[in-house]
Write an enzyme that holds these catalytic residues in place. Sequence first.
Site, PDB file in Angstrom:
ATOM      1  N   HIS A   1    -146.080 -29.583   3.847  1.00  0.00           N
ATOM      2  CA  HIS A   1    -146.631 -28.220   3.684  1.00  0.00           C
ATOM      3  C   HIS A   1    -147.329 -27.671   4.920  1.00  0.00           C
ATOM      4  CE1 HIS A   1    -150.243 -30.600   3.010  1.00  0.00           C
ATOM      5  NE2 HIS A   1    -150.950 -29.510   3.204  1.00  0.00           N
TER       6      HIS A   1
ATOM      7  N   LEU B   1    -143.488 -25.756   9.781  1.00  0.00           N
ATOM      8  CA  LEU B   1    -142.928 -24.399   9.826  1.00  0.00           C
ATOM      9  C   LEU B   1    -142.378 -23.985   8.461  1.00  0.00           C
ATOM     10  CD1 LEU B   1    -141.740 -22.018  11.632  1.00  0.00           C
ATOM     11  CD2 LEU B   1    -139.722 -23.448  11.891  1.00  0.00           C
ATOM     12  N   VAL B   2    -141.554 -24.840   7.861  1.00  0.00           N
ATOM     13  CA  VAL B   2    -140.902 -24.498   6.593  1.00  0.00           C
ATOM     14  C   VAL B   2    -141.862 -24.677   5.419  1.00  0.00           C
ATOM     15  CG1 VAL B   2    -139.015 -25.058   5.019  1.00  0.00           C
ATOM     16  CG2 VAL B   2    -138.629 -25.100   7.492  1.00  0.00           C
TER      17      VAL B   2
ATOM     18  N   SER C   1    -129.622 -29.084   7.934  1.00  0.00           N
ATOM     19  CA  SER C   1    -129.589 -28.352   9.196  1.00  0.00           C
ATOM     20  C   SER C   1    -128.145 -27.991   9.524  1.00  0.00           C
ATOM     21  CB  SER C   1    -130.152 -29.258  10.290  1.00  0.00           C
ATOM     22  OG  SER C   1    -129.798 -28.767  11.563  1.00  0.00           O
ATOM     23  N   SER C   2    -127.973 -26.926  10.317  1.00  0.00           N
ATOM     24  CA  SER C   2    -126.607 -26.533  10.703  1.00  0.00           C
ATOM     25  C   SER C   2    -125.948 -27.569  11.621  1.00  0.00           C
ATOM     26  CB  SER C   2    -126.626 -25.165  11.388  1.00  0.00           C
ATOM     27  OG  SER C   2    -127.468 -25.182  12.508  1.00  0.00           O
ATOM     28  N   CYS C   3    -126.740 -28.479  12.196  1.00  0.00           N
ATOM     29  CA  CYS C   3    -126.137 -29.472  13.103  1.00  0.00           C
ATOM     30  C   CYS C   3    -125.381 -30.568  12.345  1.00  0.00           C
ATOM     31  CB  CYS C   3    -127.167 -30.063  14.047  1.00  0.00           C
ATOM     32  SG  CYS C   3    -128.344 -31.113  13.227  1.00  0.00           S
TER      33      CYS C   3
ATOM     34  N   TYR D   1    -129.931 -37.431  14.182  1.00  0.00           N
ATOM     35  CA  TYR D   1    -130.562 -36.511  13.231  1.00  0.00           C
ATOM     36  C   TYR D   1    -129.526 -35.972  12.246  1.00  0.00           C
ATOM     37  CZ  TYR D   1    -132.951 -32.230  11.644  1.00  0.00           C
ATOM     38  OH  TYR D   1    -133.510 -31.237  10.880  1.00  0.00           O
TER      39      TYR D   1
ATOM     40  N   LYS E   1    -129.271 -36.283   8.111  1.00  0.00           N
ATOM     41  CA  LYS E   1    -129.213 -35.121   7.216  1.00  0.00           C
ATOM     42  C   LYS E   1    -127.921 -35.129   6.376  1.00  0.00           C
ATOM     43  CE  LYS E   1    -133.147 -33.102   7.956  1.00  0.00           C
ATOM     44  NZ  LYS E   1    -134.104 -32.941   6.849  1.00  0.00           N
TER      45      LYS E   1
ATOM     46  N   LEU F   1    -134.390 -22.207  12.902  1.00  0.00           N
ATOM     47  CA  LEU F   1    -135.515 -21.500  12.275  1.00  0.00           C
ATOM     48  C   LEU F   1    -136.599 -21.173  13.301  1.00  0.00           C
ATOM     49  CD1 LEU F   1    -135.756 -23.926   9.244  1.00  0.00           C
ATOM     50  CD2 LEU F   1    -134.787 -21.608   9.223  1.00  0.00           C
TER      51      LEU F   1
ATOM     52  N   HIS G   1    -138.123 -26.364  19.749  1.00  0.00           N
ATOM     53  CA  HIS G   1    -136.855 -25.643  19.777  1.00  0.00           C
ATOM     54  C   HIS G   1    -136.959 -24.495  20.778  1.00  0.00           C
ATOM     55  CE1 HIS G   1    -136.354 -27.581  15.772  1.00  0.00           C
ATOM     56  NE2 HIS G   1    -135.123 -27.699  16.214  1.00  0.00           N
TER      57      HIS G   1
ATOM     58  N   TRP H   1    -133.716 -23.675  30.126  1.00  0.00           N
ATOM     59  CA  TRP H   1    -132.814 -24.845  30.175  1.00  0.00           C
ATOM     60  C   TRP H   1    -131.352 -24.442  29.968  1.00  0.00           C
ATOM     61  CZ3 TRP H   1    -135.749 -28.544  26.289  1.00  0.00           C
ATOM     62  CH2 TRP H   1    -136.981 -28.905  26.869  1.00  0.00           C
TER      63      TRP H   1
ATOM     64  N   ASP I   1    -127.001 -28.069  27.328  1.00  0.00           N
ATOM     65  CA  ASP I   1    -126.720 -26.862  26.556  1.00  0.00           C
ATOM     66  C   ASP I   1    -126.643 -27.160  25.061  1.00  0.00           C
ATOM     67  OD1 ASP I   1    -126.562 -24.764  28.332  1.00  0.00           O
ATOM     68  OD2 ASP I   1    -124.394 -24.963  28.671  1.00  0.00           O
TER      69      ASP I   1
HETATM   70  O1  GFB Z   1    -133.381 -24.940  20.051  1.00  0.00           O
HETATM   71  P1  GFB Z   1    -132.819 -26.023  20.883  1.00  0.00           P
HETATM   72  O2  GFB Z   1    -133.769 -26.970  21.498  1.00  0.00           O
HETATM   73  O3  GFB Z   1    -131.791 -26.895  20.079  1.00  0.00           O
HETATM   74  O4  GFB Z   1    -131.959 -25.360  22.086  1.00  0.00           O
HETATM   75  P2  GFB Z   1    -130.278 -26.782  19.527  1.00  0.00           P
HETATM   76  C1  GFB Z   1    -131.069 -24.311  21.911  1.00  0.00           C
HETATM   77  C2  GFB Z   1    -130.491 -23.864  23.241  1.00  0.00           C
HETATM   78  O5  GFB Z   1    -131.540 -23.244  24.005  1.00  0.00           O
HETATM   79  C3  GFB Z   1    -129.918 -24.984  24.108  1.00  0.00           C
HETATM   80  C4  GFB Z   1    -131.516 -23.739  25.320  1.00  0.00           C
HETATM   81  O6  GFB Z   1    -128.740 -24.520  24.719  1.00  0.00           O
HETATM   82  C5  GFB Z   1    -131.027 -25.188  25.157  1.00  0.00           C
HETATM   83  O7  GFB Z   1    -130.530 -25.701  26.389  1.00  0.00           O
HETATM   84  N1  GFB Z   1    -132.863 -23.608  25.950  1.00  0.00           N
HETATM   85  C6  GFB Z   1    -133.143 -22.819  27.030  1.00  0.00           C
HETATM   86  C7  GFB Z   1    -133.986 -24.249  25.617  1.00  0.00           C
HETATM   87  N2  GFB Z   1    -134.411 -22.982  27.397  1.00  0.00           N
HETATM   88  C8  GFB Z   1    -134.976 -23.850  26.533  1.00  0.00           C
HETATM   89  C9  GFB Z   1    -136.295 -24.411  26.412  1.00  0.00           C
HETATM   90  O8  GFB Z   1    -137.211 -24.119  27.190  1.00  0.00           O
HETATM   91  N3  GFB Z   1    -136.495 -25.271  25.381  1.00  0.00           N
HETATM   92  C10 GFB Z   1    -135.505 -25.602  24.482  1.00  0.00           C
HETATM   93  N4  GFB Z   1    -135.790 -26.446  23.480  1.00  0.00           N
HETATM   94  N5  GFB Z   1    -134.237 -25.121  24.606  1.00  0.00           N
HETATM   95  C11 GFB Z   1    -131.273 -28.376  17.774  1.00  0.00           C
HETATM   96  C12 GFB Z   1    -130.947 -29.774  17.350  1.00  0.00           C
HETATM   97  O9  GFB Z   1    -130.234 -28.022  18.596  1.00  0.00           O
HETATM   98  O10 GFB Z   1    -131.285 -27.438  16.727  1.00  0.00           O
HETATM   99  C13 GFB Z   1    -131.587 -30.164  16.100  1.00  0.00           C
HETATM  100  O11 GFB Z   1    -131.202 -30.652  18.415  1.00  0.00           O
HETATM  101  C14 GFB Z   1    -131.523 -29.080  15.046  1.00  0.00           C
HETATM  102  O12 GFB Z   1    -130.976 -31.317  15.639  1.00  0.00           O
HETATM  103  C15 GFB Z   1    -131.993 -27.776  15.593  1.00  0.00           C
HETATM  104  O13 GFB Z   1    -130.234 -28.952  14.526  1.00  0.00           O
HETATM  105  C16 GFB Z   1    -131.901 -26.642  14.590  1.00  0.00           C
HETATM  106  O14 GFB Z   1    -130.045 -25.516  18.765  1.00  0.00           O
HETATM  107  O15 GFB Z   1    -129.301 -27.037  20.618  1.00  0.00           O
END
Ligand code: GFB
Length: 310
Positions: free
Chosen positions: A12, A15-16, A108-110, A137, A141, A167, A180, A203, A270
Amino acid sequence: MKKASKIYVAGHRGLVGSALVRCLTAAGYENLLLRTSKELDLRNQSAVEAFFSNEKPDFVFLAAARVGGIMANKTYPADFIYDNLAIQNNVLHASYVHGVQQLLFLGSSCIYPKMAAQPLRESYLLSGPLEPSNEPYAVAKIAGVKLCEAYNKQYGTRFVAAMPTNLYGPNDNFDLQTSHVLPALIRKFHQAYKEGHDSVTLWGTGTPRREFLHCDDLADACLFLMRDFHGEHLINVGVGKDLEIRELAALVAGIVGFDGEIKWDTSKPDGTPRKIMDVSRLNELGWQAKIGLEDGIRSTVNWYREQIAG
Ligand code: GFB
């Protein structure tokens, strides 16, 4: 679900989970059962068993999980698979043993294959290899989805498996190493704006596409599913629209007020090129997301500035 029903919201403070508590309270559900992870470690089977035996919740929202962004998944693969398997094994089994009327499990969508056709339909589960950066992960899931289906089939439980897209919102993790993308962008642009930096480094290449759902919309969908959905199989929750990370970056920069240069660190991963949910099943049931991305980011930026950045 009656207003007096005993409802356990696991996780609780996250985030969710915090969005679920806001949503349930606003809808008049007041008999909420809440435990911090210090009070109840959901990875501990005997502690979970004792909790369910003593408290006997009527309904369970399982929003407790080890979650994180792309780098957290790569850095802590053992924690991501072990913690999630343990939490869901313990909570789902105890819910069956102690006669919980209905449980909602969040995935999760992954879980869908890296190269699946887009948008992602529920039927694409287990049709191809996963994205390597978050495979542990995703495997946990997927096991959660299969646990729900197997218990429903063998024991007649009502375990609903909802698969949300990426999210965001209040109470997110804003740690730059483990978060994220959306909270990371808010923090990076806010800091650069406040300190007058000329550039911000993000990134990857900025070309992957992602879909974003506000946690309050997800909570609303969870309540809708708990009340109206009794399907045996998983169901997607999303908005059905996506955008490139570089478009997202421009949007967040504009909202925050940063007008400097955006640089891309291509040594960072990416991840999957695209993951947009097919939400036609949920839409046909009568639920749609209400919070537009720009409004949702604006309110999250305000929350971050008031509650965290100071
Ligand atoms: O949200 P994110 O970390 O995870 O990254 P995923 C989404 C995209 O944003 C990737 C880019 O292409 C990252 O390279 N990005 C750009 C950044 N700048 C940044 C930054 O400063 N920080 C972060 N974190 N990303 C996750 C999964 O995947 O999504 C989990 O690893 C889960 O398992 C979650 O499913 C919802 O969308 O790639």
